[in-house]
Structure formats: structure tokens, C-alpha cells
Design an enzyme around this catalytic site. Structure first.
Site, PDB file in Angstrom:
ATOM      1  N   GLU A   1       0.849  -1.181   0.000  1.00  0.00           N
ATOM      2  CA  GLU A   1       0.000   0.000   0.000  1.00  0.00           C
ATOM      3  C   GLU A   1       0.887   1.233   0.000  1.00  0.00           C
ATOM      4  O   GLU A   1       2.054   1.187   0.405  1.00  0.00           O
ATOM      5  CB  GLU A   1      -0.928   0.016   1.214  1.00  0.00           C
ATOM      6  CG  GLU A   1      -0.203   0.051   2.549  1.00  0.00           C
ATOM      7  CD  GLU A   1      -1.156  -0.071   3.731  1.00  0.00           C
ATOM      8  OE1 GLU A   1      -2.342  -0.343   3.484  1.00  0.00           O
ATOM      9  OE2 GLU A   1      -0.715   0.115   4.879  1.00  0.00           O
TER      10      GLU A   1
ATOM     11  N   ASP B   1       5.927  -5.850 -16.711  1.00  0.00           N
ATOM     12  CA  ASP B   1       4.507  -5.524 -16.516  1.00  0.00           C
ATOM     13  C   ASP B   1       4.197  -4.127 -17.068  1.00  0.00           C
ATOM     14  O   ASP B   1       3.498  -3.332 -16.439  1.00  0.00           O
ATOM     15  CB  ASP B   1       4.128  -5.598 -15.037  1.00  0.00           C
ATOM     16  CG  ASP B   1       2.610  -5.630 -14.840  1.00  0.00           C
ATOM     17  OD1 ASP B   1       1.892  -6.005 -15.790  1.00  0.00           O
ATOM     18  OD2 ASP B   1       2.143  -5.264 -13.747  1.00  0.00           O
TER      19      ASP B   1
END
Length: 586
Positions: free
Chosen positions: A49, A158
Site C-alpha cells: 500500500e 509488466d
């Protein structure tokens, strides 16, 4: 499988307010970051996070990324720390810098990095009209950053629009290096021996289907620099074609591995005028064979060269010739819209193409024998506009005829049935014209009824004032006005026959003695009798002058409208033709 947006994303355009006290709702563990005043949560992913924070030691706003789990597994800690090491050692303006690494009081690792503000490429691509030059400039910078990473032996693995952010001041960032892999063979000297390669078990997938290269899906352990090139090609394809290379969802893997997608943006979306230079580089980046793909540096150079105005003139001329031949075939097959698009693309590629200019000029100036549906709709709309305009004028004309009732009463009336018939017919025809102005698309039967109404009105006027006074002139006005309606424009004989018959029938009936005479020839004189009116002095003179002036005025108004519309249309056509000839090669 790692398919969600990265957990290193920061909030788009976060608040830049400096923090001096912890934000409300922040848990105690988060408050335990030494030296930082934490703020709101601005992003989170699978294991990590990101929160906003203020560095008290230096006095700057930062983004703090840490593991979400209070008791992370050893492999999660290892993966988290390798991301921090990789991102910290890729010192490039397009890669967010890492400022600090540490652990909080709970023992969870964290690292701080530059706090970003901007818009992801996903949002820009979804705009109604994306700014292609801006996106291409950003894409070239991304390619430069990936080339820098490749030179350090790092593969991102990615790359996708969600991992590219465009800042508010022209800055561009490549996000989420959590799946990056160290492949060795570093071109530039950089230490990577303390960073593991994040090798995974066979059958696992790390990345986002739809942007992953075929070999990344089939041979995970062999994923190298070409896999990033394929992902970059998928992003470039989306910029050029306006749609993803592979479908979203579970079919993305089958589409990638099965080589089902059309990899040329120009062929996929021929309507978007994809530059051939960029179409060529995009297609090469999406080659199935990894060794056939260009390097990120080569891609950046070719995209930048295009932005700088470099064009492959010979290739463009060849493509223009092919398009001209295809356009000619479309013309021969009656597909004018396709021919115009193809010829327009040929001119965009080669402004000096005489063949394309000839096709465009011919299609612009020569109407088709059978208009295509969309053109028919446009022509019908134009006809309806003209019908509305003429019908509104007709309403005024019929009301003008009805307004003569007070003058006729002043003059003296012998037969009220005929005079009231003229008044009633005028009002009904005004109502009919009003309905046509409101709903101009009428059937043939309804327009025949409209013409018959005019016939009846003329016949009553003939009986009221005589057939050889102003009635012939009024009949000409009716014909001139009604010819503006497409039904009678296409079939003028129908209207002419009805009006002529309507004019002659009362004369014939009177001649045969079936109706009282309103005219006679006596001693070389043509004598007209007002069958329904009393003729006497000043009132009669006023009525005759008024009727004549009204007929002249109505005729003049109709004629002016008709000829003004024709003149304006001709002038527009001539001006369009002149401008077109200046645009096209002579």
C-alpha cells in the site's frame, strides 16, 4: 497471476498540502513511521500500500510504500525489498526515485519515493479525442527509460498503460517495478548481484494478459528484454488504433498465444490514418519471434524521428499508388464513400498524387447515379428544409386571398355561396400548407390532394371574378410555388395537367350552358362578367387593383425565393469547386 493495477501507483493529482500532524483515520502502525508525518492512503495492491507522508527531516512530501500484512512472509519481504533495490538503482528521470528504506515499529519494511501528480495513460487513452502527438512524445520517453533499464540488466515485465503516468508539467514516469527481473548481461556497469531474479514456478503468470509477450506466457523463465518490447508495442498499438491489441478478460491469453490479433494498426483501423512509419515500427515490435523485435532505443529513435518530421517519402508514394488503384476499383463498383476515403488517404500520404486528386475531384463534382443511403438522407433533409420554407410562404399567400372577403362585401355580392366557397377554400389551403411546413415528408396521395385543393380554389375564383381576369396569373403563381415540392419537381406533368384542367373545366361547362356565363365574345369584344360580385365604381376598381397587385407581389416573392435559393446553391458549389482545385494538385 498479477493482473491488477500496481500497488506502487500513487493517487492521481493528490493534495499537495503539507502535513504536520497525522491524518484522521490513520492507524497506529502507520503513525509509527519514524521521521514522517503520515497522510491519507493513496493506493494499494495485492501485498503493498502507498500512503502520503511528509518527511520532517528534509521538509518534503513523499509517497511511502510498505507491506500491508503485519506479519509478512519471508518471500513477500524479499520481493518487496528487491523492488526497492531495483527502482533505487535505476537512476533515470522517467523512473520515480527511491529516497529511503526502513522498517516501522511493527517490523514491516517500507521505502519512500517521489510523490507524483498526474494522469495515467489509461485515462488519456479513454478520452473522446486523445492528443496523439502528446501520447507519442510520452511513449518515446517511456521507451528511453526502458532502454536505460535494459542496459542495467533489468526487465520490467509488466508494462501497460496503467503503469505509465504523465505529469502536469510534461514529466513522464514508468511505475511498478515489483515484477522486474534481473537478466544479467548488463550493458552498463551496475551492481545486481544482491537482487534475486524473481524466478517463479512453471504455470505461474506474473504480468497483465493483453500486454504480455507470447514467450512470457509460454516460457516464463526465458522472459527477457524482447518481452518488454512486445508490451511497448501493445501500448503503441492502442495509441495508434484507439483500441487494445488483444481483447480484455480471459480471452487475452488465447489471443496472444494463438497469434490471432491483427498487429498492424493501419489494417485494424483503416479509418484512423495511421502513419506508415509508426505502423511499421509497431508491427515489428509485435513480432512473434522475440529476436525480430527492435530494441527500446531503436523504437524511441524512430518515434522521435517521426515527431521531428522525418517521413519515409518513397514508402508513402508506394502506398499512395496502391490506395489509388483500390480507390478506382471502389469507384467502378459504385462504392463512392470507400473510394473517397481511400483517395483522401492517398493524398495524405502523397499530396502530389494526380491520380488521387482526379478521383476526389470527380467524386466531388459528379453526382452519383444512385446516391448511397447516408447521402439520400442528407438530400432528403435538404428537400424538407426547402419544403418548409416554401410552405410558410404559401400560408401567407392563401391568407391574402381570404383577406379579400371584406373588400368583396364592400363591393357588393350577388352569390354568397361562391364567395364563401373561395374564403373557405383559401383557409383550408392555408391550413394544408401549414401542416406541410410542420411535417414536410408527405405521400404522393396527400400532395395530389393538395394540388386538387388548388384546382378547386382556382375554379371558384374563376366563377367569382371571371376566368380571364387575374385567374390565369394566379394559376401561374400556384404552379411556380407548388413546383418547389419534391413530389411535383420530379413529376411536373401531374401538377400542370391538374391546374390546366381545373382552369379549362369551368370555361367548358359555361360554354356548354351547364353553368351561367361569366364571359362572352360580342362584336369583337371579350366581355367578362363577375359571376358572384356586383361591379360598381370605386369599390370594383379598388378590388381589381388590389387583386392584381397581390398577384404580382405573391409571384415576385415566390420567384425571389426560388431564384435566390438557386443562385446561393450555385455560388456555394462554385466556391467549393474553386477551393478544391486550389487544394488538389493541378
Amino acid at each position: 497471476m498479477q493482473g491488477d493495477d500496481p500497488d506502487t501507483l500513487v493517487k492521481t493529482r493528490p493534495s499537495r498540502q503539507h502535513l504536520t500532524t497525522p491524518a484522521e483515520g490513520v492507524d497506529e502502525e502507520t503513525k509509527a513511521l519514524d521521521g514522517y508525518v503520515p497522510g491519507e492512503l493513496i493506493g494499494q495492491g495485492g501485498i503493498g500500500e502507498v500512503i502520503a507522508a511528509h518527511d520532517l527531516r528534509i521538509g518534503r512530501d513523499v509517497a511511502v510504500k510498505r507491506l500491508k500484512s503485519r506479519m509478512p512472509a519471508a518471500d513477500e519481504v524479499s520481493r518487496f525489498m528487491r523492488e526497492a533495490r531495483i527502482q533505487a538503482r535505476l537512476d533515470h528521470p522517467t523512473i520515480p526515485p527511491v529516497y529511503d528504506v526502513g522498517t516501522d515499529k511493527e517490523g514491516r519494511p517500507y521505502f519512500t519515493m517521489k510523490r507524483l501528480a498526474g494522469t495515467t495513460l489509461v485515462e488519456l487513452l479513454s478520452a473522446p479525442e486523445p492528443n496523439r502527438p502528446r501520447l507519442l512524445r510520452a511513449f518515446a520517453e517511456v521507451c528511453t527509460a526502458i532502454d536505460f533499464a535494459h542496459s542495467r540488466g533489468v526487465v520490467h515485465r509488466d508494462l501497460k498503460p496503467g503503469n505509465v503516468m504523465l505529469g502536469d508539467y510534461g514529466d513522464v514516469y514508468v511505475l511498478d517495478w515489483g515484477l522486474a527481473r534481473v537478466v544479467g548481461e548488463a550493458i552498463a556497469e551496475v551492481r545486481t548481484d544482491d537482487i534475486d531474479s524473481l524466478d517463479i514456478r512453471s504455470g505461474d503468470i506474473l504480468g497483465t494478459p493483453g500486454y504480455m509477450a507470447p514467450e512470457q506466457l509460454q516460457r516464463v523463465g526465458d522472459t527477457g528484454r524482447p518481452a518488454d518490447i512486445y508490451a511497448l508495442g501493445s501500448i503503441l498499438f492502442e495509441i495508434l488504433a484507439g483500441e487494445p491489441l488483444h481483447p480484455r478478460g480471459p480471452t487475452a491469453i488465447a489471443s496472444t498465444v494463438g497469434n490471432e490479433a491483427v498487429t498492424s494498426p493501419a489494417k485494424r483501423r483503416s479509418d484512423r490514418a495511421v502513419p506508415p512509419e509508426l505502423d511499421s515500427v509497431c508491427t515489428s515490435m509485435l513480432a512473434i519471434d522475440p529476436s525480430s523485435r527492435p530494441t527500446a532505443r531503436k523504437v524511441a529513435e524512430r518515434v522521435q524521428a517521426y515527431l521531428d518530421g522525418d517521413r519515409d517519402v518513397a514508402r508513402r508514394k508506394t502506398m499512395a499508388v496502391d490506395l489509388v488503384w483500390t480507390a478506382r476499383a471502389s469507384v467502378n463498383e459504385g462504392r463512392r464513400a470507400d473510394a473517397m476515403r481511400l483517395a483522401g488517404r492517398a493524398l495524405a500520404l502523397d499530396p502530389e498524387s494526380a491520380g488521387a486528386a482526379e478521383i476526389v475531384t470527380t467524386l466531388m463534382l459528379e453526382p452519383p447515379a444512385e446516391p448511397p443511403p447516408e447521402l439520400r438522407d442528407a438530400l432528403r433533409a435538404a428537400d424538407e428544409t426547402g419544403v418548409r420554407r416554401h410552405a410558410r410562404t404559401a400560408v401567407i399567400a392563401y391568407l391574402a386571398i381570404a383577406s379579400f372577403l371584406p373588400i368583396a362585401a364592400w363591393n357588393g355580392i350577388k352569390r354568397w355561396d361562391i364567395v364563401l366557397g373561395v374564403f373557405g377554400a383559401s383557409i383550408l389551403m392555408a391550413a394544408a400548407a401549414l401542416l406541410i411546413s410542420l411535417r414536410p415528408r408527405r405521400s404522393m396521395a396527400s400532395m395530389i390532394g393538395y394540388a386538387l385543393g388548388n384546382v378547386i380554389l382556382l375554379a371558384l375564383l374563376s366563377r367569382m371574378a371571371g376566368p380571364f381576369t387575374f385567374v390565369p396569373a394566379l394559376a401561374c403563381v400556384v404552379i411556380m410555388s407548388s413546383m418547389a415540392y419534391p413530389t411535383f419537381t420530379e413529376r411536373p406533368a401531374v401538377l400542370l395537367v391538374l391546374i390546366v384542367v381545373g382552369f379549362l373545366v369551368p370555361i367548358g361547362l359555361e360554354h356548354e350552358g351547364l353553368l351561367s356565363m361569366t364571359w362572352e365574345i360580342d362584336g369583337g369584344k371579350l366581355i367578362s362578367h363577375a359571376g358572384a360580385l356586383s361591379l360598381q365604381g370605386t369599390p370594383t376598381l379598388a378590388m381589381l387593383i388590389g387583386a392584381s397587385v397581390a398577384t404580382i407581389a405573391i409571384a415576385g416573392i415566390h420567384a425571389a425565393r426560388i431564384y435566390r435559393a438557386g443562385r446561393d446553391a450555385q455560388r456555394r458549389l462554385l466556391m467549393q469547386t474553386w477551393h478544391l482545385r486550389q487544394l488538389l494538385p493541378h
